[in-house]
Design an enzyme around this catalytic site. Structure first.
Site, PDB file in Angstrom:
ATOM      1  N   ARG A 236       1.169  -1.589  -0.356  1.00  0.00           N
ATOM      2  CA  ARG A 236       0.103  -0.436  -0.161  1.00  0.00           C
ATOM      3  C   ARG A 236       1.145   1.571   0.128  1.00  0.00           C
ATOM      4  NH1 ARG A 236      -2.630  -2.961  -2.095  1.00  0.00           N
ATOM      5  NH2 ARG A 236      -5.621  -3.886  -0.648  1.00  0.00           N
ATOM      6  N   GLU A 265      -7.546   5.600  -6.736  1.00  0.00           N
ATOM      7  CA  GLU A 265      -7.136   5.402  -7.849  1.00  0.00           C
ATOM      8  C   GLU A 265      -7.789   5.541  -8.916  1.00  0.00           C
ATOM      9  OE1 GLU A 265      -6.499   0.666  -6.901  1.00  0.00           O
ATOM     10  OE2 GLU A 265      -4.842   1.420  -6.301  1.00  0.00           O
ATOM     11  N   HIS A 283      -1.865  -1.408 -10.481  1.00  0.00           N
ATOM     12  CA  HIS A 283      -2.127  -2.088  -9.287  1.00  0.00           C
ATOM     13  C   HIS A 283      -2.760  -3.358  -9.770  1.00  0.00           C
ATOM     14  CE1 HIS A 283      -5.139  -2.059  -5.138  1.00  0.00           C
ATOM     15  NE2 HIS A 283      -3.954  -3.863  -5.300  1.00  0.00           N
TER      16      HIS A 283
HETATM   17  N1  LIG Z   1      -0.550  -5.231  -5.465  1.00  0.00           N
HETATM   18  C1  LIG Z   1      -2.318  -5.810  -4.700  1.00  0.00           C
HETATM   19  O1  LIG Z   1      -2.710  -6.738  -5.456  1.00  0.00           O
HETATM   20  C2  LIG Z   1      -1.731  -6.641  -3.355  1.00  0.00           C
HETATM   21  C3  LIG Z   1      -3.108  -8.197  -3.762  1.00  0.00           C
HETATM   22  C4  LIG Z   1      -2.933  -8.657  -2.575  1.00  0.00           C
HETATM   23  C5  LIG Z   1      -2.514  -8.402  -1.390  1.00  0.00           C
HETATM   24  N2  LIG Z   1      -1.639  -7.006  -1.642  1.00  0.00           N
HETATM   25  C6  LIG Z   1      -0.803  -6.172  -0.002  1.00  0.00           C
HETATM   26  O2  LIG Z   1       0.024  -6.823   0.098  1.00  0.00           O
HETATM   27  C7  LIG Z   1       0.244  -6.591   1.815  1.00  0.00           C
HETATM   28  C8  LIG Z   1       0.654  -8.516   2.186  1.00  0.00           C
HETATM   29  O3  LIG Z   1      -0.570  -9.019   1.616  1.00  0.00           O
HETATM   30  P1  LIG Z   1      -0.488 -10.720   1.991  1.00  0.00           P
HETATM   31  O4  LIG Z   1      -1.217 -11.892   1.473  1.00  0.00           O
HETATM   32  O5  LIG Z   1       0.755 -11.635   2.548  1.00  0.00           O
HETATM   33  O6  LIG Z   1      -0.783 -10.627   4.096  1.00  0.00           O
HETATM   34  P2  LIG Z   1      -0.092 -11.171   5.097  1.00  0.00           P
HETATM   35  O7  LIG Z   1      -1.692 -10.833   6.330  1.00  0.00           O
HETATM   36  O8  LIG Z   1      -0.868 -13.049   4.948  1.00  0.00           O
HETATM   37  O9  LIG Z   1       1.043 -10.529   6.014  1.00  0.00           O
HETATM   38  C9  LIG Z   1       0.847  -9.892   5.952  1.00  0.00           C
HETATM   39  C10 LIG Z   1       1.881  -9.855   6.571  1.00  0.00           C
HETATM   40  O10 LIG Z   1       2.709  -8.969   7.529  1.00  0.00           O
HETATM   41  C11 LIG Z   1       2.547  -8.222   8.681  1.00  0.00           C
HETATM   42  N3  LIG Z   1       2.477  -7.390   9.615  1.00  0.00           N
HETATM   43  C12 LIG Z   1       1.694  -6.702   9.956  1.00  0.00           C
HETATM   44  N4  LIG Z   1       2.436  -5.282  10.409  1.00  0.00           N
HETATM   45  C13 LIG Z   1       3.494  -4.875  10.369  1.00  0.00           C
HETATM   46  C14 LIG Z   1       4.260  -4.457  10.736  1.00  0.00           C
HETATM   47  N5  LIG Z   1       4.023  -3.123  11.426  1.00  0.00           N
HETATM   48  N6  LIG Z   1       5.759  -4.236  10.181  1.00  0.00           N
HETATM   49  C15 LIG Z   1       6.086  -5.288   9.391  1.00  0.00           C
HETATM   50  N7  LIG Z   1       4.707  -6.516   8.951  1.00  0.00           N
HETATM   51  C16 LIG Z   1       3.713  -6.509  10.064  1.00  0.00           C
HETATM   52  C17 LIG Z   1       1.782  -9.249   9.629  1.00  0.00           C
HETATM   53  O11 LIG Z   1       2.075 -10.419  10.634  1.00  0.00           O
HETATM   54  C18 LIG Z   1       1.948 -10.733   8.730  1.00  0.00           C
HETATM   55  O12 LIG Z   1       3.018 -11.919   8.939  1.00  0.00           O
HETATM   56  C19 LIG Z   1      -1.539  -6.003   2.329  1.00  0.00           C
HETATM   57  O13 LIG Z   1      -0.999  -4.829   2.306  1.00  0.00           O
HETATM   58  C20 LIG Z   1      -2.616  -6.260   1.175  1.00  0.00           C
HETATM   59  O14 LIG Z   1      -2.914  -5.453   1.424  1.00  0.00           O
HETATM   60  C21 LIG Z   1      -1.413  -5.939  -2.542  1.00  0.00           C
END
Ligand SMILES: NC(=O)c1ccc[n+]([C@@H]2O[C@H](COP(=O)([O-])OP(=O)(O)OC[C@H]3O[C@@H](n4cnc5c(N)ncnc54)[C@H](O)[C@@H]3O)[C@@H](O)[C@H]2O)c1
Length: 310
Positions: A236, A265, A283
């Site tokens: 994000r 967006e 995205h």
């Molecule tokens: N670009 C895209 O199209 C897209 C698609 C899916 C997800 N995302 C984004 O990617 C990110 C990760 O998604 P995911 O599926 O791996 O989620 P997930 O919930 O599996 O993993 C996220 C991890 O971040 C950790 N976390 C929480 N706070 C933190 C901090 N302050 N510092 C470091 N780590 C922290 C959590 O413990 C967790 O292990 C999210 O922000 C999600 O919105 C983007």
């Protein structure tokens, strides 16, 4: 018991929601499908018009604020077709007894592969090389192989773990920071955030944005990076302080910042987003055939389970 389901993810509304095959389990269970605007993110005002009598909602990345939830008197469950729920006012949802489900991990492979593409594109400066040659120029920039760099992964969840596995296969060194993770697979060293920035040539962000709106990556972190580093953000945009990126470009700490998900967006192109060293993608992290299918299947399954009390 069946009622109305609103469907708003862009990947689903691009096709006719009334006949979309991935929504068939909802139709089969007797629910009526209401579609958001075709193929684009709905505006807040449009959402308020759509939510009046819905019971369930398959939601995308659009912001869902307290006012929208207040207009949705029958709504019982919001089921996201992705991992994050940061665009939803969770306190307002909880106060109204609205359950929020996420499709955790369903699109991780798609996002991880985009992150890998952005890492490779940045290490070899592929976008700039392409632009230069199209303009009739010719310059060869010495790149770096993955095995020459340390990749720091911030957020060691579903996506972060996929990225780590891929980098290890390519011979790179991997360090990771995640305050909620205490064990990592072989080859991944868990470190604190400052150490991660001090030792990494590539930092890739896979964590949710802090709930208080402050950036996780600012001047203090970027100042620790080795000269000529790369920052990849497929999570994000709010995770990164844009003014700090400009400073890091100016002093050579960062050679590239790649970003895929924006505050609005399409994004407003500020000084960082319009900078030639910034690499933009619209995205598309999870926007692959396989990831959108897995995420939609999970969202539909989670919604049905929640609405039917399973
Ligand atoms: N670009 C895209 O199209 C897209 C698609 C899916 C997800 N995302 C984004 O990617 C990110 C990760 O998604 P995911 O599926 O791996 O989620 P997930 O919930 O599996 O993993 C996220 C991890 O971040 C950790 N976390 C929480 N706070 C933190 C901090 N302050 N510092 C470091 N780590 C922290 C959590 O413990 C967790 O292990 C999210 O922000 C999600 O919105 C983007």
């Amino acid at each position: 018991m069946p009622g109305k389901i609103l469907v708003t993810p862009r990947s689903l509304t691009a096709e006719d929601a009334a006949t979309h095959p991935l929504l068939e389990p909802l139709r089969a269970a007797g629910f009526e499908i209401v579609s958001g605007p075709a193929g684009r993110q709905p505006e807040a005002a449009e959402l308020r018009d759509l939510v009046g009598d819905i019971d369930g909602w398959i939601a995308g990345v659009e912001p869902i604020d307290a006012e929208t939830l207040a207009a949705a008197g029958n709504l019982r469950v919001i089921s996201r077709n992705g991992a994050g729920a940061d665009a939803i006012d969770l306190a307002a949802a909880t106060a109204r007894g609205i359950r929020v489900e996420t499709a955790r991990g369903a699109n991780a492979r798609g996002v991880a592969e985009l992150a890998l593409g952005l890492i490779l594109g940045s290490l070899r400066q592929i976008p700039a090389a392409n632009t230069l040659l199209h303009e009739g120029g010719w310059a060869r920039t010495r790149g770096r192989e993955v095995a020459e760099v340390t990749v720091g992964i911030v957020g060691f969840g579903a996506i972060g773990r996929h990225v780590a596995a891929t980098i290890l296969q390519l011979g790179g060194r991997v360090v990771a920071f995640d305050p909620f993770v205490t064990e990592a697979p072989e080859g991944v060293e868990l470190v604190n955030l400052a150490t991660l920035f001090r030792v990494s040539n590539v930092v890739t962000l896979h964590a949710p944005p802090p709930a208080d709106g402050t950036a996780l990556v600012g001047r203090d972190q970027l100042a620790l990076l080795p000269t000529g580093s790369v920052l990849i953000n497929t999570a994000r945009s709010a995770l990164v302080d844009h003014a700090a990126v400009l400073d890091a470009y100016a002093d050579g700490t960062l050679t590239a910042y790649a970003v895929d998900a924006f505050a609005t967006e399409p994004p407003v192109l500020d000084a960082v987003l319009s900078h030639p060293q910034t690499l933009l993608t619209p995205h598309i992290g999870a926007f692959t055939g396989a990831s959108t299918q897995r995420a939609a299947e999970a969202a539909v399954e989670n919604l049905l389970a929640a609405l039917t009390g399973q």
